[in-house]
Design a protein around this motif. Structure first.
Motif, PDB file in Angstrom:
ATOM      1  N   PHE A  62      -9.639  27.153 -26.737  1.00 45.43           N
ATOM      2  CA  PHE A  62      -8.809  26.039 -26.896  1.00 45.43           C
ATOM      3  C   PHE A  62      -8.548  25.671 -28.235  1.00 45.43           C
ATOM      4  N   THR A  95      -7.999  22.458 -30.718  1.00 49.73           N
ATOM      5  CA  THR A  95      -7.950  21.300 -30.481  1.00 49.73           C
ATOM      6  C   THR A  95      -7.694  20.816 -32.067  1.00 49.73           C
ATOM      7  N   THR A 117     -14.688  25.690 -23.374  1.00 48.60           N
ATOM      8  CA  THR A 117     -14.493  24.783 -22.329  1.00 48.60           C
ATOM      9  C   THR A 117     -15.729  23.716 -22.429  1.00 48.60           C
ATOM     10  N   LEU A 159     -15.806  21.714 -25.425  1.00 53.27           N
ATOM     11  CA  LEU A 159     -14.628  20.634 -25.216  1.00 53.27           C
ATOM     12  C   LEU A 159     -15.262  19.432 -24.467  1.00 53.27           C
ATOM     13  N   LEU A 203     -14.779  15.900 -18.271  1.00 54.02           N
ATOM     14  CA  LEU A 203     -13.631  16.554 -18.672  1.00 54.02           C
ATOM     15  C   LEU A 203     -12.462  16.827 -17.555  1.00 54.02           C
ATOM     16  N   LEU A 237      -9.246  18.537 -17.480  1.00 59.81           N
ATOM     17  CA  LEU A 237      -7.983  19.632 -17.821  1.00 59.81           C
ATOM     18  C   LEU A 237      -6.902  19.545 -17.128  1.00 59.81           C
ATOM     19  N   GLN A 272      -7.872  15.975 -21.504  1.00 61.40           N
ATOM     20  CA  GLN A 272      -7.291  17.092 -22.380  1.00 61.40           C
ATOM     21  C   GLN A 272      -6.170  17.780 -21.591  1.00 61.40           C
ATOM     22  N   GLN A 273      -4.954  17.569 -21.885  1.00 60.46           N
ATOM     23  CA  GLN A 273      -3.930  18.015 -21.311  1.00 60.46           C
ATOM     24  C   GLN A 273      -3.143  19.126 -22.046  1.00 60.46           C
ATOM     25  N   LEU A 274      -3.105  20.169 -21.438  1.00 56.04           N
ATOM     26  CA  LEU A 274      -2.717  21.584 -22.044  1.00 56.04           C
ATOM     27  C   LEU A 274      -1.221  21.234 -22.634  1.00 56.04           C
ATOM     28  N   ASP A 294      -4.551  26.813 -24.903  1.00 52.95           N
ATOM     29  CA  ASP A 294      -5.321  27.854 -24.437  1.00 52.95           C
ATOM     30  C   ASP A 294      -4.853  29.025 -25.363  1.00 52.95           C
ATOM     31  N   ARG A 301     -10.666  19.920  -8.068  1.00 54.98           N
ATOM     32  CA  ARG A 301      -9.444  20.695  -8.494  1.00 54.98           C
ATOM     33  C   ARG A 301      -8.316  20.627  -7.842  1.00 54.98           C
TER      34      ARG A 301
END
Length: 539
Positions: free
Chosen positions: A432, A434, A441, A444, A450, A452, A477-479, A485, A512
């Motif tokens: 990622f 950042t 991962t 992070l 975490l 994601l 942590q938002q994409l 990524d 998830r």
């Protein structure tokens, strides 16, 4: 003196008392300190290990040591990176039976860390220094002489071997990391499973000029000698110093018969009659497999060799000890902080026992297939590739809680090169971009939970930023918001555009969801508690 007894000093309090300054004890202390939990380490010996034992530090363990800012120091000391390497099955030091490789496995597609080569003696010194820098109290020549525990805490009597005086330490929790003969484990009176003793070895540390003979500076030889049987030879951090371990016949009364015997044994196993040998330490050790039926008895917990004895093939012993410390510390910190229930420590017990059983079966399989061919019929379970045994272990949804009978079911695993991202398995490795640079991962997460989130997972973000209950710290942590990524090759997305992936501090997936959070608050409250503790999800 009172009635012939030396007076006890005033009582002390330490939230966590750790017995033993090996890999397990020191890593537990360091990772607790990373979570701002104070601890005291006591060690009956005068220093850390002085024996050049385990050297191979797996990439999985290097990930953890990187969290303690030790990875760069290990790499700097790792002269083996510039050395020629050789791993082989040998008849003696000169006659090869089978080549087994020259380099550690490539894990760049699985982790941001790589294998490290440093001996236990040097790494333990680094861990002590790091512990002290983090504010851990480390007391050598301090022997645990008595321990009493109840519902509210533990009282330990610790003797200072230098002065003969003792002191009382009150603690909320005690971690037994005091080795394979752990007195603390014996006091817990917990039965063990496993094969028990497998073989006894004489262990000889010696110096010799062998580079031209063995054809490499860094070696690991598995030996099948026609006269002396099974053994290993490995190099150490000091050039020209080696460790030879040879199996001793069960009928032998004394495995260590003096330096003259050791010198002659080295010559005979080497296949070089006129080899000049300088003998150092000569000891004996026993390869064994033992896993206690629990790693917890009230406020007493076990880690490292005190928690499990794994056959010493494949480097599982030392690596699992450091991993035990990391696995135990985040759970213990959450219990002390009040953000998780005490039952999470039973999860630690169940999961690490399951891993120990898995690792023990794999290690025994490697031992039987490489050397002890007469034991192949005793291999249990399906053998997996070595890289899978390091990174592919999974708990599965049903093994996270405490089973009624205290047992853990068969371990699960998957190919770490093709991770599923499902609950109970290691989170997929992604790279990622950042604000802190490019991070994997696991980097992070930085030893925290975490979250994601997909770029449109707005409901999850709102909920996680304002949870309706006291929870451990969760890093969101938002994409396309905090992170992007940038993994090479564009693999499948780690999370859907509206989904959420919750990763534990140890890098395993806890929860998830492929869809955004739209449940009413009451349902969310229940789900929130369960995904941290019961591994539920809607994938």
């Amino acid at each position: 003196m009172i009635n012939g007894e030396k007076i006890l000093r005033k009582r002390e309090f330490s939230p966590v008392l750790i017995v033993g300054s090996g890999f397990a004890g020191l890593s537990t202390a360091c990772f607790l300190a990373k979570r701002n939990i104070r601890s005291t380490v006591i060690e009956r010996r005068a220093s850390t290990s002085v024996q050049p034992k385990a050297r191979g530090i797996s990439a999985r363990t290097m990930e953890l040591l990187a969290l303690l800012d030790l990875e760069e120091g290990i790499i700097a000391q790792d002269e083996s990176r510039a050395r020629t390497r050789r791993t082989a099955l040998m008849e003696d030091f000169t006659q090869q039976l089978q080549a087994l490789g020259t380099t550690p496995p490539d894990t760049s597609h699985i982790s941001s860390s790589a294998w490290g080569m440093i001996s236990q003696e040097n790494l333990e010194r680094m861990l002590v220094a790091r512990s002290l820098a983090l504010g851990v109290r480390v007391d050598f020549e301090s022997n645990l002489t008595d321990i009493r525990h109840g519902g509210s805490g533990v009282t330990a009597v610790v003797e200072d071997k230098k002065t003969g005086f003792s002191r009382i330490i009150d603690s909320s929790w005690v971690v037994g990391a005091d080795g394979p003969r752990s007195p603390l484990r014996k006091s817990m009176d917990i039965a063990t499973d496993g094969r028990g003793d497998i073989a006894t070895y004489i262990r000889i540390v010696f110096s010799a000029d062998l580079i031209d003979t063995i054809g490499a500076e860094e070696v690991l030889f598995f030996i099948r000698h026609p006269t002396h049987g099974l053994g290993t030879l490995h190099s150490t951090d000091i050039r020209g110093r080696y460790v030879l371990s040879m199996e001793v016949p069960k009928a032998s009364e004394s495995p260590t018969r003096g330096k003259e015997f050791a010198e002659e044994l080295v010559r005979e196993v080497s296949g070089i009659e006129d080899l000049e040998v300088g003998i150092g330490e000569v000891t004996s050790w026993t390869m064994a497999e033992r896993v206690p039926r629990s790693l917890r008895d009230g406020r007493l917990l076990l880690a490292g060799d005190a928690a499990h004895i794994i056959p010493s093939v494949g480097g599982f012993g030392g690596n699992s000890a450091i991993q035990d410390g990391a696995e135990l510390a985040w759970r213990l910190a959450e219990v002390i902080e009040g953000t998780d229930f005490v039952e999470t420590l039973d999860q630690y017990s169940n999961e690490r026992r399951a891993f120990a059983r898995f690792a023990a079966h794999q290690a025994f399989g490697y031992y039987a297939n490489r050397q002890a061919w007469h034991l192949k019929g005793e291999i249990r379970g399906k053998p997996v590739p070595y890289i899978t045994s390091v990174f592919g272990f999974g708990m599965g949804v049903n093994s996270r809680g405490s089973n009624q009978d205290g047992q853990v079911g068969d371990a699960c695993w998957e190919d770490p090169g093709a991770p599923s991202g499902q609950v109970g398995y290691r989170a997929p490795h992604r790279l990622f971009c950042t604000s802190r640079g490019k991070l994997g991962t696991f980097q992070l997460a930085d030893y925290r939970y975490l979250a994601l989130l997909g770029q449109h997972a707005h409901g999850w973000r709102e909920f996680l930023e304002n949870p309706p209950m006291k929870v451990p710290e969760i890093q969101i942590q938002q994409l396309e918001v905090e992170v992007t990524d940038v993994t090479h090759g564009r693999p499948d997305p780690v999370v859907s555009q509206t989904g959420a992936l919750i990763v534990r501090p140890d890098g395993y997936v806890a929860f998830r969801s492929e869809s955004d959070m739209v449940c009413p608050p009451e349902t969310i409250f229940d789900s929130f508690g369960s995904f941290l503790r019961s591994a539920q999800g809607d994938s």
